[in-house]
Design a protein around this motif. Structure first.
Motif, PDB file in Angstrom:
ATOM      1  N   CYS A 220      10.425 -11.486   2.341  1.00 49.66           N
ATOM      2  CA  CYS A 220       9.888 -10.550   3.337  1.00 49.66           C
ATOM      3  C   CYS A 220       9.547  -9.213   2.704  1.00 49.66           C
ATOM      4  O   CYS A 220       8.699  -8.496   3.226  1.00 49.66           O
TER       5      CYS A 220
ATOM      6  N   ILE B 176      21.328  -4.725   5.736  1.00 51.92           N
ATOM      7  CA  ILE B 176      21.328  -6.050   5.107  1.00 51.92           C
ATOM      8  C   ILE B 176      22.248  -6.040   3.896  1.00 51.92           C
ATOM      9  O   ILE B 176      22.439  -5.018   3.239  1.00 51.92           O
TER      10      ILE B 176
ATOM     11  N   GLU C 274      14.089 -13.901   3.857  1.00 56.22           N
ATOM     12  CA  GLU C 274      14.270 -13.953   5.310  1.00 56.22           C
ATOM     13  C   GLU C 274      14.075 -15.371   5.811  1.00 56.22           C
ATOM     14  O   GLU C 274      13.169 -16.089   5.388  1.00 56.22           O
TER      15      GLU C 274
ATOM     16  N   GLU D 293      16.279 -14.838  11.675  1.00 62.26           N
ATOM     17  CA  GLU D 293      16.730 -13.454  11.781  1.00 62.26           C
ATOM     18  C   GLU D 293      17.720 -13.088  10.685  1.00 62.26           C
ATOM     19  O   GLU D 293      18.341 -12.029  10.746  1.00 62.26           O
ATOM     20  N   THR D 294      17.872 -13.941   9.694  1.00 59.75           N
ATOM     21  CA  THR D 294      18.790 -13.674   8.588  1.00 59.75           C
ATOM     22  C   THR D 294      18.002 -13.093   7.419  1.00 59.75           C
ATOM     23  O   THR D 294      17.018 -13.679   6.978  1.00 59.75           O
ATOM     24  N   ILE D 295      18.451 -11.927   6.933  1.00 61.10           N
ATOM     25  CA  ILE D 295      17.831 -11.288   5.768  1.00 61.10           C
ATOM     26  C   ILE D 295      18.926 -11.037   4.742  1.00 61.10           C
ATOM     27  O   ILE D 295      20.012 -10.564   5.093  1.00 61.10           O
TER      28      ILE D 295
END
Length: 176
Positions: free
Chosen positions: A49, A80, A108, A111-113
């Motif tokens: 991302c 993060i 990414e 919704e997990t980064i």
């Protein structure tokens, strides 16, 4: 007023050679980067991302966190985790933290980064996934995270290993 009609008609002989040939990229786009051991890896641009250079004093260490994690950063209002990718993959060399900025690749999924700190960034490059072979002679601890490898030079046997960003993000090692 110009009356020379030739100046408005396209004359291909007057076009610069670099404008005549636009090559269509073959393959998919990947980011190449290096770990502290100078091993080179790649990640698909699809899972990335953002790529940032982060000052070390902007990474907040978290007490009692996994030794794989350097701390957290604020990425446009979102906190993060930043992990040492080399340590995660079992690299025996330590990440150089004695510098102004550390390159971080933010991955990414939904919704997990997760930010992955690496030694240095390489280039974005179009590589042919059909040329990707199975990874030979890799340590067992990184095998679940390697999708394959490209042979970059037949005589030098230099390889570029492709990491699976989803396997890295979903790894149970982050909880340990």
């Amino acid at each position: 007023m110009l009356n020379n009609a030739d100046s408005f008609t396209g004359n291909a002989q007057n076009i610069a050679p670099d404008n005549q040939e636009l090559k269509t990229p073959v393959g998919e786009l990947y980011l190449r980067f290096y770990l502290p051991s100078q091993d080179e890896f790649a990640l698909s641009a699809v899972g990335i991302c953002e790529v940032i250079q982060q000052p070390l004093d902007r990474i907040t260490p978290i007490p009692n966190a996994s030794p794989l994690l350097l701390g957290t950063i604020n990425l446009r209002g979102q906190v993060i985790w930043v992990a040492d990718l080399g340590q995660f993959l079992g690299d025996s060399s330590r990440l150089n933290t004695d510098r102004a900025e550390i390159p971080i690749i933010a991955l990414e999924e939904e919704e997990t980064i997760l930010g992955l700190a690496v030694e240095r960034l390489g280039d974005m490059e179009w590589l042919d996934p059909d040329q990707l072979g199975s990874a030979a002679s890799i340590p067992d601890q990184i095998a679940p995270y390697v999708q394959g490898e490209w042979i970059l030079g037949q005589e030098s046997k230099k390889t570029l290993r492709l990491l699976d960003h989803l396997a890295i993000l979903r790894s149970a090692r982050w909880a340990a």
